[in-house]
Scaffold this motif. Structure first.
Motif, PDB file in Angstrom:
ATOM      1  N   ILE A 153       0.830  -1.198   0.000  1.00  0.00           N
ATOM      2  CA  ILE A 153       0.000   0.000   0.000  1.00  0.00           C
ATOM      3  C   ILE A 153       0.863   1.245   0.000  1.00  0.00           C
ATOM      4  CG2 ILE A 153      -1.731   1.260   1.309  1.00  0.00           C
ATOM      5  CD1 ILE A 153      -2.804  -1.250   0.513  1.00  0.00           C
ATOM      6  N   VAL A 212      -6.134  -3.373  -4.484  1.00  0.00           N
ATOM      7  CA  VAL A 212      -6.657  -2.763  -3.266  1.00  0.00           C
ATOM      8  C   VAL A 212      -8.116  -2.350  -3.457  1.00  0.00           C
ATOM      9  CG1 VAL A 212      -6.377  -0.870  -1.648  1.00  0.00           C
ATOM     10  CG2 VAL A 212      -4.381  -2.009  -2.557  1.00  0.00           C
ATOM     11  N   SER A 213      -8.456  -1.867  -4.663  1.00  0.00           N
ATOM     12  CA  SER A 213      -9.839  -1.463  -4.902  1.00  0.00           C
ATOM     13  C   SER A 213     -10.779  -2.645  -4.738  1.00  0.00           C
ATOM     14  CB  SER A 213      -9.987  -0.907  -6.307  1.00  0.00           C
ATOM     15  OG  SER A 213      -9.148   0.186  -6.466  1.00  0.00           O
ATOM     16  N   ILE A 235     -10.374  -5.177  -2.804  1.00  0.00           N
ATOM     17  CA  ILE A 235     -10.533  -5.425  -1.364  1.00  0.00           C
ATOM     18  C   ILE A 235     -11.488  -4.411  -0.767  1.00  0.00           C
ATOM     19  CG2 ILE A 235      -9.322  -5.409   0.837  1.00  0.00           C
ATOM     20  CD1 ILE A 235      -6.882  -6.466  -0.663  1.00  0.00           C
ATOM     21  N   LEU A 236     -11.345  -3.147  -1.211  1.00  0.00           N
ATOM     22  CA  LEU A 236     -12.230  -2.116  -0.661  1.00  0.00           C
ATOM     23  C   LEU A 236     -13.677  -2.364  -1.071  1.00  0.00           C
ATOM     24  CD1 LEU A 236     -10.053   1.072  -1.144  1.00  0.00           C
ATOM     25  CD2 LEU A 236     -10.627  -0.066   0.990  1.00  0.00           C
ATOM     26  N   THR A 244     -15.022  -5.327  -1.696  1.00  0.00           N
ATOM     27  CA  THR A 244     -15.482  -6.429  -0.851  1.00  0.00           C
ATOM     28  C   THR A 244     -15.830  -5.924   0.544  1.00  0.00           C
ATOM     29  OG1 THR A 244     -13.905  -7.790  -2.036  1.00  0.00           O
ATOM     30  CG2 THR A 244     -14.899  -8.749  -0.083  1.00  0.00           C
ATOM     31  N   ALA A 245     -14.937  -5.101   1.081  1.00  0.00           N
ATOM     32  CA  ALA A 245     -15.195  -4.575   2.426  1.00  0.00           C
ATOM     33  C   ALA A 245     -16.465  -3.740   2.433  1.00  0.00           C
ATOM     34  CB  ALA A 245     -14.007  -3.742   2.896  1.00  0.00           C
ATOM     35  N   ILE A 300     -13.387  -2.418   8.237  1.00  0.00           N
ATOM     36  CA  ILE A 300     -12.033  -2.133   7.760  1.00  0.00           C
ATOM     37  C   ILE A 300     -11.042  -3.113   8.382  1.00  0.00           C
ATOM     38  CG2 ILE A 300     -10.164  -0.450   7.806  1.00  0.00           C
ATOM     39  CD1 ILE A 300     -12.325   1.700   7.563  1.00  0.00           C
ATOM     40  N   ILE A 335     -12.072  -7.071   7.303  1.00  0.00           N
ATOM     41  CA  ILE A 335     -12.093  -7.502   5.902  1.00  0.00           C
ATOM     42  C   ILE A 335     -10.850  -6.997   5.187  1.00  0.00           C
ATOM     43  CG2 ILE A 335     -13.394  -7.495   3.758  1.00  0.00           C
ATOM     44  CD1 ILE A 335     -14.797  -8.890   6.038  1.00  0.00           C
ATOM     45  N   VAL A 336     -10.537  -5.713   5.377  1.00  0.00           N
ATOM     46  CA  VAL A 336      -9.414  -5.150   4.620  1.00  0.00           C
ATOM     47  C   VAL A 336      -8.088  -5.749   5.080  1.00  0.00           C
ATOM     48  CG1 VAL A 336      -8.201  -3.045   4.036  1.00  0.00           C
ATOM     49  CG2 VAL A 336     -10.667  -3.032   4.161  1.00  0.00           C
ATOM     50  N   ASN A 355      -7.292  -9.397   4.064  1.00  0.00           N
ATOM     51  CA  ASN A 355      -7.116  -9.549   2.622  1.00  0.00           C
ATOM     52  C   ASN A 355      -5.836  -8.917   2.128  1.00  0.00           C
ATOM     53  OD1 ASN A 355      -9.368 -11.017   1.417  1.00  0.00           O
ATOM     54  ND2 ASN A 355     -10.571  -9.494   2.488  1.00  0.00           N
ATOM     55  N   LEU A 356      -5.413  -7.848   2.810  1.00  0.00           N
ATOM     56  CA  LEU A 356      -4.155  -7.215   2.407  1.00  0.00           C
ATOM     57  C   LEU A 356      -2.969  -8.087   2.773  1.00  0.00           C
ATOM     58  CD1 LEU A 356      -4.516  -3.440   3.221  1.00  0.00           C
ATOM     59  CD2 LEU A 356      -4.352  -4.514   1.002  1.00  0.00           C
TER      60      LEU A 356
END
Lengths: 362, 598
Positions: B192, B281-282, B284-285, B287-288, B525, B528-529, B532-533
């Motif tokens: 990130i 990242v998008s 993941i966002l 999904t979150a 956040i 989920i985030v 996944n990150l």
């Protein structure tokens, strides 16, 4: 509130309330009944299965049902004492089954497994019991004891957490692969009892479950410890005043429930010889259904409920679903179990025998 | 068990000395922490994390997570007992460090024991992760006899550091902890920060902080980050209260202008987030965001109305499948092929019907039975969607594919970056609904029902409509999530709608704080985030959720950002009285103060 007051209050309440909700519920009841009866009529009149096939399904139902009954004892005893659903109990069962698998696997490599199967099965049984008992007691100590007196949903949520934790700990420890329970050579084939031809493994399962349940019943009814358990279930505060150590009794309840789940885990390996870290979830839910079906908090009820659920689940799909000529109806076996759960909880939450806990304790 | 405590201690009475730190508790905690360390090794977490470096040559991630445990239980073991009325506040000193070190050493010895076991026997037939590789990691490459004292020493020092945290006064403690947390964040999420600095064309920052793109922090980088954040929090520590006062002292008009300004800045930043962060990242966002949408819905059902729904995923499935059936040309039985946007009203109707169908039978049901029945409904829905029987309608295990992208006017949303905006819009809408409904007639009825159903009914609240409306609103919010999910992924399969989704959403609202919107956002956040990150982490995601559920319920049942009312409810005054009685009640005030605390 006195007994008389509650009795008087009821008819009045019933009479005044014919709401859309109750009409909906009645419609649901009638529809469910009609579907079941018509389906059974169709499938019996079609004569697809012979009498001996029905009997096989029935016996299979009794043997899985007795395993459910053993697990259900843990739910019902804990619910009786603490009034919460111990969601992690299915995982206690799974851990016992895992232990049984590993011990059996180790024994199967030796000569003991074929030369004296009774002793080896006993060793498996004891190992599974010991494991499940310790897991149940540890979970109680870590996750439930600090929450005495908390609002009811809090221990339920903790138990969901405990269930996930145990599942994924086991997955991490022994891996996600599905394990196959080793065969017991002397239990292959069938035997004849009272003119019925039954698989030998099913005989062992039913007999062992009967012995354990009788033992538990006598333990709870006749011994001092059992008496203290019943006292705590009845009223923990008064029991404490009478000199019963409530915390220790609760630990014993968890231990006994865990031991029964361990036995169930070992027997499970004889009926369904495959298992992985997720195997505890469904039997757990089904055993809970069985506990409710028999009347939660009631030990005899759990046994009856388990056996009826087992029969229902094994006969039900062929009886009802096959009648409507549903393709691949065996896929819907679990739907039958869940539908039984939902219908029992909606229409008879007190269960077959559960009059004792019909009134909510405050 | 609330008891009335008579005879409050008068003010002029001399304060009694506080109980001293209990060393037996430190021993107990050290041993249980040791078991936790052994388990972390045995489930393969340490070995799986080890290849990843946090700070380049000195700190691999596996070792870090292993020794994070002694830090935590060292800190817990040396926590001073709570200050009680009539007693002096507990003194901190060498005893805290000693307790922490003791706990740490015991934990380290447990790991040493594990090392002996691994090197003596090969247990991989049962415990697949007890490999020689693991032994290599936990022994720091030393021979066993030398490794055990080293492990105990390291764990002891870490535990002592955990204990030493209590010795710091609040301002340096906060600065240190926050700075360490930021260093950790910078070292965990290198991708990130790499993307971010790259987009801002600050390549020299990457070159200085990291060993390379996506690499570990350098030692110098870690030190500089620590210094910068320490200085910042030190500065903030002195000024925060005055800043807050100044904001409060502002006239209402100016304050709202400031708030609008802040909101605009946040919106502008959010507009650029998907562009800067790229598709990974998008995604993941997005999904979150979908989970967040569901969590806001479940927040209404569980947080406001107090109805524990464990089959919530069914409403998500209703949304996804109704969108799929209405829009996809592959829908087996009925395929009107309308656009995704046009399907939304129908999806809402379907969700509302599903909500009513689930809620009606359970209206007169007790809380825990309700949880199990809804779980049953959720599982029935999944099995039926998966079944051959209904495959002519829902596609069975093959699901429904070819769901078109969301189209609003001329704009087509296709990539994860595009989907960020509609998802964000729906989340804002859901948050607005949640806020708006909170103090409405409905919201107050739900909360009254949550507190006590019979009393609420006696006060004239219609329980039937209250429960139905809670389920319907929750179902509609979840179905929006389903619609977005279906059109973004382009296909729906029954196995997606598993019970773990329901549990994940439940964990989000519990961790964040039931009934609190900022809490739910934070929960989504974090839960989920972050997993996944951190790709290494995803295998242990559900274990982490399970542990988190237990820990939250035991330590902070109101969540991290609690709603005010909920916190009051859970931490009533008698709790502190209970603690008081537990420590000093049995032996009475007249005797000497006992050593032990519990």
């Amino acid at each position: 509130m006195t007994e008389a007051a509650t009795v008087d209050a009821r008819p009045a309440r019933r009479a005044t309330r014919i709401t859309p909700v109750s009409i909906f519920l009645w419609a649901l009841r009638i529809a469910a009944l009609a579907i079941i009866l018509y389906g059974s009529y169709l499938s019996i009149s079609s004569g697809r299965l012979t009498a001996s096939q029905w009997r096989d399904l029935f016996v299979f139902g009794i043997s899985t049902g007795s395993v459910y009954a053993l697990i259900a004892l843990g739910y019902t005893m804990v619910y009786g004492v603490l009034r919460f659903i111990n969601f992690a109990h299915g995982e206690v069962f799974m851990v016992g089954a895992m232990m049984a698998f590993y011990v059996a696997n180790a024994l199967a490599a030796t000569t003991l497994w074929t030369s004296s199967p009774v002793i080896s099965l006993l060793i498996v049984l004891v190992a599974a019991m010991a494991t499940s008992t310790s897991v149940a007691v540890i979970v109680e100590r870590i996750a439930y004891r600090p929450l005495r007196g908390a609002p009811r949903l809090i221990p339920l949520i903790t138990s969901i957490g405990a269930s996930f934790t145990i599942q994924y700990l086991v997955r991490g420890l022994v891996g996600p692969s599905t394990k196959a329970f080793p065969r017991v050579e002397s239990l292959r084939g069938t035997t004849e009892i009272f003119g019925l031809v039954i698989l030998k493994s099913q005989v062992v399962v039913i007999a062992a479950a009967l012995v354990m349940m009788t033992g538990l019943y006598l333990f709870v009814e006749k011994t001092r410890t059992g008496k203290s358990m019943r006292a705590v279930a009845e009223d923990p505060e008064t029991a404490a005043l009478m000199g019963i150590d409530v915390d220790r009794t609760i630990v014993k309840v968890f231990a006994v429930g865990g031991a029964m789940a361990g036995v169930a885990g070992a027997l499970w390996g004889l009926v369904f010889p495959s298992l992985n870290f997720f195997s505890g979830f469904l039997p757990g839910i089904k055993a809970f259904t069985a506990a409710v079906l028999g009347g939660i908090g009631n030990i005899v009820g759990a046994m009856l409920g388990g056996v009826s659920l087992g029969i229902f689940e094994s006969v039900g799909p062929s009886l009802v679903l096959a009648g409507y000529e549903i393709p691949a109806f065996s896929q819907l076996k679990d739907v039958v179990a869940y539908a039984a759960l939902v219908l029992v909880l909606i229409f008879r939450p007190t269960g077959i025998l559960g009059e004792r806990l019909a009134e909510e304790r405050t | 068990m609330s008891q009335v405590v008579d005879a409050p201690v008068p003010v002029e009475v001399e304060l009694r000395p506080a109980a001293r730190l209990d060393m037996r508790r430190a021993v107990r905690l050290g041993l249980s922490g040791g078991v936790a360390m052994v388990l972390v090794c045995a489930i393969g977490m340490v070995a799986a994390f080890q290849p990843r470096m946090l700070i380049d040559p000195i700190l691999p991630m596996g070792t870090f997570f292993l020794y994070l445990l002694p830090l935590i239980f060292g800190w817990t073991a040396s926590q001073p007992p709570p200050t009680l009325e009539g007693f002096e506040p507990a003194k901190t000193g060498a005893r805290n460090i000693l307790a922490g070190a003791l706990a740490g050493v015991l934990g380290g010895l447990c790991v040493g024991l594990l090392l002996i076991v691994i090197t003596t026997w090969d247990l991989r037939g049962v415990f697949i992760n007890l490999s020689p590789q693991l032994a290599e990691i936990i022994s720091f490459g030393l021979p066993v006899a030398a490794a055990i004292p080293v492990i105990a020493l390291v764990a002891g020092v870490v535990g002592a550091l955990g204990g030493a945290i209590h010795l710091l006064s609040p301002r340096p403690r906060r600065a240190t902890m926050s700075a360490l947390a930021w260093v950790l964040v910078f070292s965990l999420f290198t991708d990130i920060f790499g993307q971010l600095f790259d987009a801002l064309s600050l390549d020299f920052v990457i070159d200085f902080l990291y060993t390379g793109r996506g690499g570990a922090l350098t030692i110098a980088g870690a030190l500089v980050l620590f210094a910068v954040f320490f200085a910042f929090y030190w500065w903030l520590g002195g000024r925060e209260s005055t800043l807050r006062q100044r904001v409060q002292a502002m006239p209402a008009g100016r304050r709202s202008r400031w708030q609008i300004g802040a909101a605009v800045i946040i919106l502008v930043i959010l507009y650029f987030v998907p562009r800067i962060m790229g598709p990974f990242v998008s995604q993941i966002l997005v999904t979150a965001g979908i989970y967040l949408l569901m969590a806001l819905g479940l927040n209404i059902v569980v947080g406001y109305a107090g109805l524990l729904d464990l089959g919530y995923v069914a409403f998500f499935a209703v949304g996804a499948y109704s969108t799929a059936i209405l829009t996809s040309p592959q829908s087996p039985a009925f395929s009107p092929e309308i656009s995704v946007l046009a399907s939304i009203p129908f999806v809402m109707i379907a969700a509302a019907i599903a909500g009513i169908l689930v809620a009606t039978p359970v209206i007169r049901m007790r809380g825990d039975y309700l949880a199990i029945v809804t779980l049953g409904f959720g599982e029935i829905a999944r099995i039926l969607l998966n079944s051959e029987w209904l495959a002519p309608y829902f596609g069975g295990a093959q699901g429904i594919t070819n769901i078109p992208d969301l189209q609003i006017g001329p704009i087509t949303f296709s990539t994860p970056q595009d989907y960020f905006y509609p998802v964000f819009l729906f989340v804002v809408l859901a948050a607005y609904i949640t806020y708006a409904v909170q103090n409405s007639r409905w919201g107050r009825a739900w909360m009254a029902m949550r507190e006590d159903e019979s009393v609420a009914e006696a006060m004239g609240i219609n329980i039937v409509t209250a429960k139905l409306s809670a389920f319907v609103v929750g179902a509609i919010l979840a179905s929006f999530g389903g619609t977005l999910f279906a059109s973004q992924i382009g296909s729906v399969f029954p196995h997606t709608f598993d019970i773990v989704v329901s549990i994940t959403v439940l964990v989000i609202i519990i961790v964040g704080g039931m009934g609190s919107v900022p809490g739910v956002v934070l929960g989504a956040i974090v839960l989920i985030v972050l997993p996944n990150l951190l790709r290494e982490f995803s295998e242990y995601q559900f274990l982490f959720y399970g542990v988190l559920l237990i820990v939250m319920m035991l330590k902070r049942p109101e969540g991290f950002i609690p709603s005010r009312r909920r916190a009051q409810e859970l931490h009533a005054e008698e709790l502190s009285q209970d603690a008081w009685l537990e420590i000093y009640g049995e032996k009475g005030l007249e005797e000497k103060v006992p050593e032990g605390t519990t």
